[in-house]
Scaffold this active site. Sequence first.
Site, PDB file in Angstrom:
ATOM      1  N   GLU A   1      38.031  90.648 131.525  1.00 43.10           N
ATOM      2  CA  GLU A   1      39.607  90.819 131.688  1.00 43.10           C
ATOM      3  C   GLU A   1      40.012  90.904 132.448  1.00 43.10           C
ATOM      4  OE1 GLU A   1      41.336  90.601 127.615  1.00 43.10           O
ATOM      5  OE2 GLU A   1      43.395  90.482 128.821  1.00 43.10           O
TER       6      GLU A   1
ATOM      7  N   ARG B   1      42.884  83.822 126.922  1.00 41.65           N
ATOM      8  CA  ARG B   1      43.268  84.845 128.276  1.00 41.65           C
ATOM      9  C   ARG B   1      43.036  83.482 129.276  1.00 41.65           C
ATOM     10  NH1 ARG B   1      45.077  87.172 124.194  1.00 41.65           N
ATOM     11  NH2 ARG B   1      43.998  89.458 123.265  1.00 41.65           N
TER      12      ARG B   1
ATOM     13  N   SER C   1      43.109  96.036 127.208  1.00 44.09           N
ATOM     14  CA  SER C   1      41.520  95.853 126.869  1.00 44.09           C
ATOM     15  C   SER C   1      40.771  95.471 128.081  1.00 44.09           C
ATOM     16  CB  SER C   1      41.596  94.231 126.324  1.00 44.09           C
ATOM     17  OG  SER C   1      42.644  94.383 125.401  1.00 44.09           O
TER      18      SER C   1
HETATM   19  P1  FAD Z   1      49.692  92.070 137.057  1.00 42.13           P
HETATM   20  O1  FAD Z   1      48.188  93.285 136.915  1.00 42.13           O
HETATM   21  O2  FAD Z   1      50.695  93.147 138.331  1.00 42.13           O
HETATM   22  O3  FAD Z   1      48.981  91.240 137.405  1.00 42.13           O
HETATM   23  C1  FAD Z   1      48.051  90.302 136.813  1.00 42.13           C
HETATM   24  C2  FAD Z   1      47.524  88.994 137.628  1.00 42.13           C
HETATM   25  O4  FAD Z   1      48.380  88.151 137.706  1.00 42.13           O
HETATM   26  C3  FAD Z   1      46.582  89.032 139.007  1.00 42.13           C
HETATM   27  O5  FAD Z   1      45.880  88.053 139.313  1.00 42.13           O
HETATM   28  C4  FAD Z   1      48.303  88.421 140.167  1.00 42.13           C
HETATM   29  O6  FAD Z   1      47.588  88.661 141.304  1.00 42.13           O
HETATM   30  C5  FAD Z   1      48.336  87.717 138.890  1.00 42.13           C
HETATM   31  N1  FAD Z   1      49.586  87.475 138.991  1.00 42.13           N
HETATM   32  C6  FAD Z   1      50.589  88.510 138.935  1.00 42.13           C
HETATM   33  N2  FAD Z   1      52.679  87.940 139.194  1.00 42.13           N
HETATM   34  C7  FAD Z   1      52.324  87.175 140.076  1.00 42.13           C
HETATM   35  C8  FAD Z   1      53.308  85.820 140.040  1.00 42.13           C
HETATM   36  N3  FAD Z   1      54.570  86.863 140.346  1.00 42.13           N
HETATM   37  N4  FAD Z   1      53.058  84.584 140.534  1.00 42.13           N
HETATM   38  C9  FAD Z   1      51.485  84.443 140.469  1.00 42.13           C
HETATM   39  N5  FAD Z   1      50.720  86.015 140.308  1.00 42.13           N
HETATM   40  C10 FAD Z   1      50.150  86.200 139.448  1.00 42.13           C
HETATM   41  N6  FAD Z   1      47.278  91.340 127.999  1.00 42.13           N
HETATM   42  C11 FAD Z   1      47.765  90.477 127.131  1.00 42.13           C
HETATM   43  O7  FAD Z   1      47.321  89.484 126.441  1.00 42.13           O
HETATM   44  N7  FAD Z   1      47.710  90.812 125.588  1.00 42.13           N
HETATM   45  C12 FAD Z   1      47.735  92.352 125.282  1.00 42.13           C
HETATM   46  O8  FAD Z   1      48.737  93.258 123.951  1.00 42.13           O
HETATM   47  C13 FAD Z   1      47.825  93.570 125.566  1.00 42.13           C
HETATM   48  N8  FAD Z   1      47.576  94.926 125.841  1.00 42.13           N
HETATM   49  C14 FAD Z   1      47.705  95.750 127.369  1.00 42.13           C
HETATM   50  C15 FAD Z   1      48.309  96.890 126.974  1.00 42.13           C
HETATM   51  C16 FAD Z   1      47.697  97.932 127.766  1.00 42.13           C
HETATM   52  C17 FAD Z   1      48.110  99.254 127.293  1.00 42.13           C
HETATM   53  C18 FAD Z   1      47.403  97.280 128.878  1.00 42.13           C
HETATM   54  C19 FAD Z   1      47.717  98.610 129.988  1.00 42.13           C
HETATM   55  C20 FAD Z   1      47.312  96.369 129.588  1.00 42.13           C
HETATM   56  C21 FAD Z   1      47.808  95.739 128.261  1.00 42.13           C
HETATM   57  N9  FAD Z   1      47.625  94.112 128.683  1.00 42.13           N
HETATM   58  C22 FAD Z   1      47.156  93.138 127.566  1.00 42.13           C
HETATM   59  C23 FAD Z   1      47.542  93.548 130.176  1.00 42.13           C
HETATM   60  C24 FAD Z   1      48.433  93.203 130.653  1.00 42.13           C
HETATM   61  O9  FAD Z   1      49.303  94.014 130.494  1.00 42.13           O
HETATM   62  C25 FAD Z   1      48.906  91.562 130.854  1.00 42.13           C
HETATM   63  O10 FAD Z   1      47.993  90.296 131.595  1.00 42.13           O
HETATM   64  C26 FAD Z   1      50.156  91.627 131.701  1.00 42.13           C
HETATM   65  O11 FAD Z   1      50.111  90.208 132.122  1.00 42.13           O
HETATM   66  C27 FAD Z   1      50.039  92.089 133.242  1.00 42.13           C
HETATM   67  O12 FAD Z   1      51.064  91.539 133.753  1.00 42.13           O
HETATM   68  P2  FAD Z   1      51.120  92.621 135.607  1.00 42.13           P
HETATM   69  O13 FAD Z   1      52.879  92.040 135.655  1.00 42.13           O
HETATM   70  O14 FAD Z   1      50.807  94.101 135.297  1.00 42.13           O
HETATM   71  O15 FAD Z   1      49.868  91.846 135.674  1.00 42.13           O
HETATM   72  P1  NAP Z   2      42.276  95.081 116.635  1.00 39.49           P
HETATM   73  O1  NAP Z   2      43.150  94.610 115.439  1.00 39.49           O
HETATM   74  O2  NAP Z   2      41.394  96.720 116.192  1.00 39.49           O
HETATM   75  O3  NAP Z   2      40.943  93.856 116.423  1.00 39.49           O
HETATM   76  C1  NAP Z   2      40.216  93.721 116.671  1.00 39.49           C
HETATM   77  C2  NAP Z   2      39.804  92.105 117.777  1.00 39.49           C
HETATM   78  O4  NAP Z   2      39.629  91.344 116.336  1.00 39.49           O
HETATM   79  C3  NAP Z   2      41.029  91.313 118.166  1.00 39.49           C
HETATM   80  O5  NAP Z   2      40.776  91.716 119.176  1.00 39.49           O
HETATM   81  C4  NAP Z   2      41.210  90.158 117.600  1.00 39.49           C
HETATM   82  O6  NAP Z   2      41.112  89.269 118.533  1.00 39.49           O
HETATM   83  C5  NAP Z   2      40.528  90.400 116.654  1.00 39.49           C
HETATM   84  N1  NAP Z   2      41.672  90.046 114.576  1.00 39.49           N
HETATM   85  C6  NAP Z   2      42.018  91.177 114.566  1.00 39.49           C
HETATM   86  N2  NAP Z   2      42.768  90.174 114.012  1.00 39.49           N
HETATM   87  C7  NAP Z   2      42.116  89.205 113.418  1.00 39.49           C
HETATM   88  C8  NAP Z   2      43.127  88.111 113.255  1.00 39.49           C
HETATM   89  N3  NAP Z   2      43.721  87.815 112.319  1.00 39.49           N
HETATM   90  N4  NAP Z   2      42.932  86.790 113.587  1.00 39.49           N
HETATM   91  C9  NAP Z   2      41.806  86.648 114.703  1.00 39.49           C
HETATM   92  N5  NAP Z   2      41.961  87.404 115.414  1.00 39.49           N
HETATM   93  C10 NAP Z   2      41.962  89.095 114.734  1.00 39.49           C
HETATM   94  O7  NAP Z   2      42.775  94.546 117.731  1.00 39.49           O
HETATM   95  P2  NAP Z   2      43.553  96.057 118.919  1.00 39.49           P
HETATM   96  O8  NAP Z   2      42.484  96.110 120.231  1.00 39.49           O
HETATM   97  O9  NAP Z   2      44.160  96.913 117.968  1.00 39.49           O
HETATM   98  O10 NAP Z   2      44.141  94.478 119.323  1.00 39.49           O
HETATM   99  C11 NAP Z   2      45.451  94.157 118.701  1.00 39.49           C
HETATM  100  C12 NAP Z   2      46.160  92.326 118.941  1.00 39.49           C
HETATM  101  O11 NAP Z   2      47.042  93.690 120.302  1.00 39.49           O
HETATM  102  C13 NAP Z   2      45.095  91.583 119.543  1.00 39.49           C
HETATM  103  O12 NAP Z   2      45.968  90.814 119.321  1.00 39.49           O
HETATM  104  C14 NAP Z   2      44.732  92.289 120.846  1.00 39.49           C
HETATM  105  O13 NAP Z   2      44.055  91.058 121.554  1.00 39.49           O
HETATM  106  C15 NAP Z   2      46.233  93.356 121.718  1.00 39.49           C
HETATM  107  N6  NAP Z   2      45.503  93.792 122.955  1.00 39.49           N
HETATM  108  C16 NAP Z   2      45.102  92.520 124.193  1.00 39.49           C
HETATM  109  C17 NAP Z   2      44.970  93.583 125.191  1.00 39.49           C
HETATM  110  C18 NAP Z   2      44.482  93.486 126.090  1.00 39.49           C
HETATM  111  O14 NAP Z   2      44.484  94.143 127.133  1.00 39.49           O
HETATM  112  N7  NAP Z   2      44.598  92.028 126.325  1.00 39.49           N
HETATM  113  C19 NAP Z   2      45.094  95.214 125.017  1.00 39.49           C
HETATM  114  C20 NAP Z   2      44.976  95.507 123.320  1.00 39.49           C
HETATM  115  C21 NAP Z   2      46.016  95.152 122.545  1.00 39.49           C
HETATM  116  P3  NAP Z   2      42.444  89.185 119.752  1.00 39.49           P
HETATM  117  O15 NAP Z   2      42.205  89.836 120.802  1.00 39.49           O
HETATM  118  O16 NAP Z   2      42.055  87.425 120.052  1.00 39.49           O
HETATM  119  O17 NAP Z   2      43.539  88.734 118.932  1.00 39.49           O
END
Ligand code: FAD
Ligand code: NAP
Length: 334
Positions: free
Chosen positions: A330, A160, A234
């Site tokens: 995050e 991240r 998250s």
């Molecule tokens: P924004 O919220 O618009 O911006 C995020 C940041 O990036 C800000 O700092 C902004 O200034 C910067 N930014 C955006 N675009 C640019 C650009 N073109 N140039 C420079 N800077 C920029 N994230 C995960 O990693 N894994 C997941 O599984 C995941 N699941 C999610 C599930 C849900 C339901 C939600 C709501 C969010 C989830 N996220 C997840 C978080 C999010 O979706 C990601 O981080 C996504 O990449 C954000 O994109 P955005 O376009 O909405 O960014």
């Molecule tokens: P989950 O499956 O309930 O698992 C909980 C956490 O344990 C996860 O966050 C994941 O870490 C870790 N994990 C589980 N199995 C793993 C494996 N086999 N190896 C390594 N790490 C493992 O998680 P969840 O919340 O439903 O999310 C599922 C996936 O979607 C995850 O990868 C999560 O990161 C991603 N997600 C991200 C966001 C976001 O906003 N960043 C939101 C929703 C879902 P990791 O997160 O490091 O994978």
Amino acid sequence: MQKGISLKPYNTFGIDVKAASFASFDSIEELSTLLPSIKTHETLISGGGSNMLFTKDFEGLFVRNCIKGIKEIERTETHVVIEAGAGEVWHDFVMYCVDRGYGGLENLSLIPGCVGASPMQNIGAYGVEIKDTFAYLDAVEISTGEVKRFHLTDCAFGYRESVFKRELKNQYVICNVAFTLSLHPTMNTSYGVIEAELKQMGITTPRIKDVSNAVIRIRQSKLPDPKQLGNAGSFFKNPVVADEVLQSIQSTYERVPSYPAGEDQVKLAAGWLIEQAGWKGKRFGNVGVHELQALVLVNYGGGTGKEIYELSQRIIEDIQEKFGVRLEREVNIY
Ligand code: FAD
Ligand code: NAP
């Protein structure tokens, strides 16, 4: 350039704050005309607003990156390089690749937001991160207006994390991102729930589309849709801690989930810690902790960013006290 615009439609928490100035651009040329204002104002570049929390009005310039377009850059017998504009919706781009049989992004289906934000925190899910298929990105340097190309090693991707959140914070506008995708992909189903979902779907030899569908089904079953319930996914990162911290937690919670994270370190599931501490499903006025996933803070409607931030602070302090682990946010806070 518009003045005093509500940002409610532009952040998935649905927080109703105003931006002093608001603009958007759909090409690098249009961005160039905005650069003088970007240089002289506090500026926030946005995509889908799915990783931001506004705790107050934004006094600067809020800029939406709307650069569109998807194109094939290179093709070999084994790979294809596909470049997408920063303003393309991430999930639509993933579907474009999945539908054509280009492998590598299917585990990242249904992540909200735009392509341009994907390198910011090296988005990841279900055992895959964008760094695994990243080819390059082009970004405009705000101070000079020059377009610079960043390759994998320039981005310092981590869990991240990227150079754009650290050393180069607020210095570049990402305009397009390219990925090297496989024409003969091997599926990554190492993440347990994917295998279980595929089994339930009756699929034994999954194709790219099957993995994507499985991920979509899992996500829809446990994550709130921001269109229905304000959230930014998250709220906290999963903490990486020393082995001794895990051992200390294990003395009380024998079955604490943990995953290897380098020498003498493990990754803990922040959602599990928050759930054990009793926060899951708790509601405080218009904000709360989601009932199915404790890592997700939600706005039931009418909540303020300040309330969500304060809730996150109480959770951080409680987890520190109960487990000796400091959670990091995050979501980007403004
Ligand atoms: P924004 O919220 O618009 O911006 C995020 C940041 O990036 C800000 O700092 C902004 O200034 C910067 N930014 C955006 N675009 C640019 C650009 N073109 N140039 C420079 N800077 C920029 N994230 C995960 O990693 N894994 C997941 O599984 C995941 N699941 C999610 C599930 C849900 C339901 C939600 C709501 C969010 C989830 N996220 C997840 C978080 C999010 O979706 C990601 O981080 C996504 O990449 C954000 O994109 P955005 O376009 O909405 O960014
Ligand atoms: P989950 O499956 O309930 O698992 C909980 C956490 O344990 C996860 O966050 C994941 O870490 C870790 N994990 C589980 N199995 C793993 C494996 N086999 N190896 C390594 N790490 C493992 O998680 P969840 O919340 O439903 O999310 C599922 C996936 O979607 C995850 O990868 C999560 O990161 C991603 N997600 C991200 C966001 C976001 O906003 N960043 C939101 C929703 C879902 P990791 O997160 O490091 O994978």
